[in-house]
Design a protein around this motif. Structure first.
Motif, PDB file in Angstrom:
ATOM      1  N   GLU A 345       0.844  -1.174   0.000  1.00  0.00           N
ATOM      2  CA  GLU A 345       0.000   0.000   0.000  1.00  0.00           C
ATOM      3  C   GLU A 345       0.887   1.234   0.000  1.00  0.00           C
ATOM      4  O   GLU A 345       1.833   1.334   0.768  1.00  0.00           O
ATOM      5  CB  GLU A 345      -0.923   0.035   1.224  1.00  0.00           C
ATOM      6  CG  GLU A 345      -1.855   1.236   1.228  1.00  0.00           C
ATOM      7  CD  GLU A 345      -2.684   1.336   2.498  1.00  0.00           C
ATOM      8  OE1 GLU A 345      -3.877   1.650   2.402  1.00  0.00           O
ATOM      9  OE2 GLU A 345      -2.126   1.097   3.589  1.00  0.00           O
ATOM     10  N   ALA A 346       0.582   2.171  -0.883  1.00  0.00           N
ATOM     11  CA  ALA A 346       1.244   3.467  -0.889  1.00  0.00           C
ATOM     12  C   ALA A 346       0.234   4.496  -0.416  1.00  0.00           C
ATOM     13  O   ALA A 346      -0.961   4.405  -0.731  1.00  0.00           O
ATOM     14  CB  ALA A 346       1.738   3.812  -2.291  1.00  0.00           C
ATOM     15  N   VAL A 347       0.686   5.465   0.346  1.00  0.00           N
ATOM     16  CA  VAL A 347      -0.194   6.474   0.926  1.00  0.00           C
ATOM     17  C   VAL A 347       0.257   7.853   0.454  1.00  0.00           C
ATOM     18  O   VAL A 347       1.437   8.193   0.555  1.00  0.00           O
ATOM     19  CB  VAL A 347      -0.176   6.407   2.470  1.00  0.00           C
ATOM     20  CG1 VAL A 347      -1.116   7.443   3.060  1.00  0.00           C
ATOM     21  CG2 VAL A 347      -0.569   5.012   2.944  1.00  0.00           C
ATOM     22  N   PHE A 348      -0.687   8.639  -0.075  1.00  0.00           N
ATOM     23  CA  PHE A 348      -0.360   9.944  -0.629  1.00  0.00           C
ATOM     24  C   PHE A 348      -1.322  11.010  -0.126  1.00  0.00           C
ATOM     25  O   PHE A 348      -2.479  10.737   0.198  1.00  0.00           O
ATOM     26  CB  PHE A 348      -0.470   9.935  -2.163  1.00  0.00           C
ATOM     27  CG  PHE A 348       0.426   8.959  -2.860  1.00  0.00           C
ATOM     28  CD1 PHE A 348       1.760   9.277  -3.112  1.00  0.00           C
ATOM     29  CD2 PHE A 348      -0.067   7.730  -3.286  1.00  0.00           C
ATOM     30  CE1 PHE A 348       2.578   8.378  -3.765  1.00  0.00           C
ATOM     31  CE2 PHE A 348       0.747   6.831  -3.939  1.00  0.00           C
ATOM     32  CZ  PHE A 348       2.078   7.155  -4.181  1.00  0.00           C
ATOM     33  N   ALA A 349      -0.847  12.237  -0.114  1.00  0.00           N
ATOM     34  CA  ALA A 349      -1.700  13.416  -0.039  1.00  0.00           C
ATOM     35  C   ALA A 349      -1.639  14.058  -1.421  1.00  0.00           C
ATOM     36  O   ALA A 349      -0.563  14.433  -1.891  1.00  0.00           O
ATOM     37  CB  ALA A 349      -1.202  14.386   1.026  1.00  0.00           C
ATOM     38  N   THR A 392      -0.578  -1.576  -4.057  1.00  0.00           N
ATOM     39  CA  THR A 392       0.552  -1.781  -4.966  1.00  0.00           C
ATOM     40  C   THR A 392       0.942  -3.249  -4.962  1.00  0.00           C
ATOM     41  O   THR A 392       0.742  -3.950  -3.968  1.00  0.00           O
ATOM     42  CB  THR A 392       1.758  -0.924  -4.561  1.00  0.00           C
ATOM     43  OG1 THR A 392       2.112  -1.213  -3.196  1.00  0.00           O
ATOM     44  CG2 THR A 392       1.438   0.559  -4.683  1.00  0.00           C
ATOM     45  N   ALA A 393       1.516  -3.710  -6.054  1.00  0.00           N
ATOM     46  CA  ALA A 393       1.881  -5.121  -6.186  1.00  0.00           C
ATOM     47  C   ALA A 393       3.364  -5.357  -6.008  1.00  0.00           C
ATOM     48  O   ALA A 393       3.790  -6.459  -5.677  1.00  0.00           O
ATOM     49  CB  ALA A 393       1.439  -5.650  -7.550  1.00  0.00           C
ATOM     50  N   GLN A 394       4.165  -4.338  -6.230  1.00  0.00           N
ATOM     51  CA  GLN A 394       5.609  -4.523  -6.133  1.00  0.00           C
ATOM     52  C   GLN A 394       6.280  -3.209  -5.756  1.00  0.00           C
ATOM     53  O   GLN A 394       5.704  -2.134  -5.883  1.00  0.00           O
ATOM     54  CB  GLN A 394       6.175  -5.040  -7.454  1.00  0.00           C
ATOM     55  CG  GLN A 394       5.857  -4.169  -8.655  1.00  0.00           C
ATOM     56  CD  GLN A 394       6.214  -4.825  -9.955  1.00  0.00           C
ATOM     57  OE1 GLN A 394       6.910  -5.834  -9.981  1.00  0.00           O
ATOM     58  NE2 GLN A 394       5.753  -4.270 -11.056  1.00  0.00           N
ATOM     59  N   ARG A 395       7.520  -3.332  -5.295  1.00  0.00           N
ATOM     60  CA  ARG A 395       8.274  -2.149  -4.909  1.00  0.00           C
ATOM     61  C   ARG A 395       8.518  -1.270  -6.139  1.00  0.00           C
ATOM     62  O   ARG A 395       8.682  -1.764  -7.238  1.00  0.00           O
ATOM     63  CB  ARG A 395       9.616  -2.570  -4.288  1.00  0.00           C
ATOM     64  CG  ARG A 395       9.441  -3.446  -3.050  1.00  0.00           C
ATOM     65  CD  ARG A 395      10.773  -3.995  -2.567  1.00  0.00           C
ATOM     66  NE  ARG A 395      10.576  -5.010  -1.545  1.00  0.00           N
ATOM     67  CZ  ARG A 395      10.453  -4.746  -0.244  1.00  0.00           C
ATOM     68  NH1 ARG A 395      10.522  -3.505   0.172  1.00  0.00           N
ATOM     69  NH2 ARG A 395      10.274  -5.717   0.627  1.00  0.00           N
ATOM     70  N   GLY A 396       8.562   0.001  -5.959  1.00  0.00           N
ATOM     71  CA  GLY A 396       8.802   0.907  -7.065  1.00  0.00           C
ATOM     72  C   GLY A 396       7.546   1.505  -7.663  1.00  0.00           C
ATOM     73  O   GLY A 396       7.622   2.476  -8.427  1.00  0.00           O
ATOM     74  N   GLU A 397       6.382   0.952  -7.338  1.00  0.00           N
ATOM     75  CA  GLU A 397       5.145   1.482  -7.903  1.00  0.00           C
ATOM     76  C   GLU A 397       4.777   2.836  -7.304  1.00  0.00           C
ATOM     77  O   GLU A 397       4.039   3.606  -7.921  1.00  0.00           O
ATOM     78  CB  GLU A 397       3.993   0.497  -7.703  1.00  0.00           C
ATOM     79  CG  GLU A 397       4.070  -0.718  -8.596  1.00  0.00           C
ATOM     80  CD  GLU A 397       2.794  -1.541  -8.545  1.00  0.00           C
ATOM     81  OE1 GLU A 397       1.701  -0.937  -8.460  1.00  0.00           O
ATOM     82  OE2 GLU A 397       2.889  -2.769  -8.586  1.00  0.00           O
ATOM     83  N   ARG A 398       5.273   3.125  -6.116  1.00  0.00           N
ATOM     84  CA  ARG A 398       4.991   4.421  -5.508  1.00  0.00           C
ATOM     85  C   ARG A 398       5.447   5.564  -6.409  1.00  0.00           C
ATOM     86  O   ARG A 398       4.724   6.541  -6.631  1.00  0.00           O
ATOM     87  CB  ARG A 398       5.687   4.540  -4.149  1.00  0.00           C
ATOM     88  CG  ARG A 398       5.069   3.716  -3.046  1.00  0.00           C
ATOM     89  CD  ARG A 398       6.015   3.531  -1.882  1.00  0.00           C
ATOM     90  NE  ARG A 398       6.537   4.801  -1.367  1.00  0.00           N
ATOM     91  CZ  ARG A 398       7.427   4.863  -0.371  1.00  0.00           C
ATOM     92  NH1 ARG A 398       7.887   3.757   0.195  1.00  0.00           N
ATOM     93  NH2 ARG A 398       7.863   6.026   0.070  1.00  0.00           N
ATOM     94  N   GLU A 399       6.664   5.430  -6.921  1.00  0.00           N
ATOM     95  CA  GLU A 399       7.220   6.484  -7.761  1.00  0.00           C
ATOM     96  C   GLU A 399       6.415   6.644  -9.049  1.00  0.00           C
ATOM     97  O   GLU A 399       6.185   7.761  -9.520  1.00  0.00           O
ATOM     98  CB  GLU A 399       8.689   6.177  -8.093  1.00  0.00           C
ATOM     99  CG  GLU A 399       9.637   6.244  -6.898  1.00  0.00           C
ATOM    100  CD  GLU A 399       9.576   5.023  -6.003  1.00  0.00           C
ATOM    101  OE1 GLU A 399       8.874   4.032  -6.382  1.00  0.00           O
ATOM    102  OE2 GLU A 399      10.194   5.045  -4.923  1.00  0.00           O
ATOM    103  N   ALA A 400       5.970   5.503  -9.614  1.00  0.00           N
ATOM    104  CA  ALA A 400       5.184   5.566 -10.843  1.00  0.00           C
ATOM    105  C   ALA A 400       3.832   6.233 -10.594  1.00  0.00           C
ATOM    106  O   ALA A 400       3.350   7.024 -11.418  1.00  0.00           O
ATOM    107  CB  ALA A 400       4.989   4.157 -11.404  1.00  0.00           C
ATOM    108  N   ASP A 414       4.180  12.070  -0.908  1.00  0.00           N
ATOM    109  CA  ASP A 414       4.222  10.654  -0.549  1.00  0.00           C
ATOM    110  C   ASP A 414       4.303  10.522   0.974  1.00  0.00           C
ATOM    111  O   ASP A 414       5.279  10.950   1.591  1.00  0.00           O
ATOM    112  CB  ASP A 414       5.433   9.985  -1.212  1.00  0.00           C
ATOM    113  CG  ASP A 414       5.418   8.467  -1.080  1.00  0.00           C
ATOM    114  OD1 ASP A 414       4.721   7.955  -0.181  1.00  0.00           O
ATOM    115  OD2 ASP A 414       6.109   7.798  -1.865  1.00  0.00           O
ATOM    116  N   LEU A 415       3.275   9.913   1.571  1.00  0.00           N
ATOM    117  CA  LEU A 415       3.194   9.771   3.026  1.00  0.00           C
ATOM    118  C   LEU A 415       3.423   8.337   3.493  1.00  0.00           C
ATOM    119  O   LEU A 415       3.213   8.032   4.667  1.00  0.00           O
ATOM    120  CB  LEU A 415       1.817  10.228   3.520  1.00  0.00           C
ATOM    121  CG  LEU A 415       1.419  11.673   3.191  1.00  0.00           C
ATOM    122  CD1 LEU A 415      -0.010  11.928   3.656  1.00  0.00           C
ATOM    123  CD2 LEU A 415       2.375  12.653   3.850  1.00  0.00           C
ATOM    124  N   THR A 416       3.864   7.462   2.612  1.00  0.00           N
ATOM    125  CA  THR A 416       3.973   6.039   2.941  1.00  0.00           C
ATOM    126  C   THR A 416       4.883   5.786   4.132  1.00  0.00           C
ATOM    127  O   THR A 416       4.652   4.870   4.918  1.00  0.00           O
ATOM    128  CB  THR A 416       4.468   5.252   1.719  1.00  0.00           C
ATOM    129  OG1 THR A 416       3.664   5.591   0.577  1.00  0.00           O
ATOM    130  CG2 THR A 416       4.396   3.759   1.967  1.00  0.00           C
TER     131      THR A 416
END
Length: 521
Positions: A345-349, A392-400, A414-416
């Motif tokens: 899970e990625a967390v954003f504002a 998210t399914a894999q590392r690196g998806e936060r940036e995408a 990015d608040l993850t």
């Protein structure tokens, strides 16, 4: 690493070989039993390594502590047994001492802090029966230990230390002997949780005495890392404070004996954070359908961190699941944080224009990702600030994901990894807003499936403004959302017609007293 004398050559009992001899004659199996060494098939497949779980959560008291406590008490002479024993503990050691007292017929006084969970206090009384008295004293383990030492002197009783005692260490060391007997094949490393160090000192000593090529890796919570700091400094230190999430290993200062043994026979100590521990709890559950306590999952969290840094191992990796005395009320927190700990899970504002169609553009920017949380409250006439969780399914998806938001001219934060946002701020978004005039509040239920929330948002495009939106995925069959819609009284009939046309069950909460007190403009 070969078994050798420690710096104090005047004390030859502190060697791997001497701990091994004590472990081989330990009397733990009069009350404890050999626990399974289970293959964690799902975790093994994910990590590309053979992962084995040493299931100490299967002991009668649901932790390994019974081994050391019983072995220590079984060595007492007749006059020592007659005087009884004293122990201090917030949980697992207390249960081990209580059961040992009942089996050996020794009176035990166990001091627990008044903050100890009632479930653990009740378990101590149940295991100890008529042979055990529980005394509640102080707010912390340190307070309880001070009271225990006072009682020990007053009663001339024997203090059963939770970790810094050779018989206790030898009792815990039998776990290492079982691992070697259960898995004679190629073994790369054994991961062991560390609090005061008794478990790590015992396992490390016997495995290094028998198979010095096997790495012994200790694991501590990052906010209770007294052994890691002591090993870095070359001497025991005392922490001012320790985090209590992994309460079974929350020790401010490790033992003198355990420090010396770990200094020579533990190869390294890893630190893991709360999110990683929560993710490890879920990993163990998925492979075993059992729920370890936070300290019980430390070794798995460390194992995963080790593989992430070193790659797949050339031999099996063993993690000691040290206990399962989980407080039920922690499960909600664990489930909440496990997704982030596993980076699922990625967390954003995200800031989007406060205008019609913005939510729709936001959903398009997500692509095929499922929303796990969506919090919004109108607060500015020009910009809408959204707190959103995305699967998210894999590392690196936060940036995408962040790049996709920016490509739509949305500002993103990015608040993850932001502890304040994850622990507190996600629950505080909202409040009264002078802009929320003519607001009506509705609760909706809809079938929880991938993309369901996005489809709901996609259909929420009437002529009325959305002023509040709250959703959190809790793994249920039905998703539940709360929506505030601004519509003048003259258009309420049209609004009801629109809501009925959506096809989702809903309840009008506009007259809810809590809403009117806390949120209504």
């Amino acid at each position: 690493m070969n078994a050798k004398l420690l710096p104090n050559d005047d004390d030859p009992v502190l060697t791997a070989a001497s701990v091994l001899r004590r472990a081989e004659s330990a009397r733990v199996y009069e009350v404890a039993h050999h626990t399974a060494l289970e293959a964690a098939t799902l975790l093994s497949a994910r990590l590309g390594s053979t992962v084995l779980l040493k299931r100490e959560d299967q002991q009668p008291v649901f932790s390994f502590k019974l081994r050391g406590a019983y072995n220590r008490m079984a060595q007492l002479h007749a006059n020592e047994r007659a005087r009884g024993v004293i122990a201090a503990s917030a949980g697992n050691h207390a249960q081990g001492v209580a059961l040992a007292a009942s089996r050996l017929g020794i009176r035990a006084t166990i001091v627990m802090p008044v903050t100890a969970p009632q479930v653990k206090v009740d378990a101590v009384r149940r295991f100890g029966g008529a042979f055990t008295e529980v005394v509640l004293a102080g707010d912390s383990y340190s307070d309880a230990q001070a009271e225990a030492m006072r009682l020990c002197a007053a009663m001339n009783a024997t203090f059963v230390h939770p970790f810094d005692d050779l018989d206790v260490i030898a009792g815990q060391a039998t776990i290492g002997l079982e691992i070697l007997a259960q898995y004679p094949e190629s073994l790369h490393a054994v991961f062991v949780p560390i609090g005061g160090g008794g478990l790590a000192a015992g396992i490390a000593s016997v495995i290094k005495a028998r198979r010095p090529d096997v790495r012994i890796i200790g694991v501590q919570a990052s906010d209770a890392d007294s052994m890691a700091r002591a090993l870095d400094a070359g001497t025991r230190i005392s922490l001012n404070d320790v985090g209590l999430f992994a309460d079974g290993t929350a020790v401010k200062q490790v033992g003198a004996l355990t420090f010396s043994l770990c200094q020579h026979y533990v190869d390294e100590v890893l630190r893991v954070d709360t999110d990683a521990i929560c993710a490890a709890i879920r990993d163990i559950y998925q492979d075993t359908r059992s729920i370890p306590e936070p300290s019980g999952a430390l070794a798995v969290a460390g194992l995963k961190q080790y593989v992430a840094g070193h790659g797949p191992a050339d031999g099996a990796l063993v993690a000691v699941v040290s206990g399962a005395n989980m407080n039920f009320d922690r499960l909600r927190f664990v489930a909440e944080r496990a997704e982030v700990g596993e980076q699922r899970e990625a967390v954003f504002a995200v800031t989007i224009p406060e205008q019609r169609g913005s939510f729709h553009r936001f959903c398009n920017a997500l692509g095929q990702h499922s929303i796990t949380e969506f919090n919004y409250r109108i607060g500015d006439a020009h910009a809408a600030h959204i707190f959103v969780g995305v699967q998210t399914a894999q590392r690196g998806e936060r940036e995408a994901l962040a790049a996709a938001f920016r490509a739509n001219d949305f500002r993103v934060l990015d608040l993850t990894d932001d502890e304040l946002a994850k622990l507190h701020l996600r629950h505080m978004i909202g409040g009264r807003s002078p802009l929320a005039r003519d607001e009506r509040l509705y609760r909706f239920d809809f079938p929880e499936r991938p993309g369901a929330l996005a489809r709901f948002l996609d259909r929420m495009h009437p002529d009325w403004n959305i002023s509040l939106f709250h959703y959190r995925n809790h793994g249920a069959d039905y998703g539940r959302i709360l929506v505030g819609i601004q519509a003048p009284a003259s258009e309420h009939e049209l609004l009801r017609y629109f809501l009925s046309s959506l096809g989702y069950p809903y309840i009008d909460e506009s007259d809810n007293p809590a809403y009117r007190l806390l949120l209504c403009a």
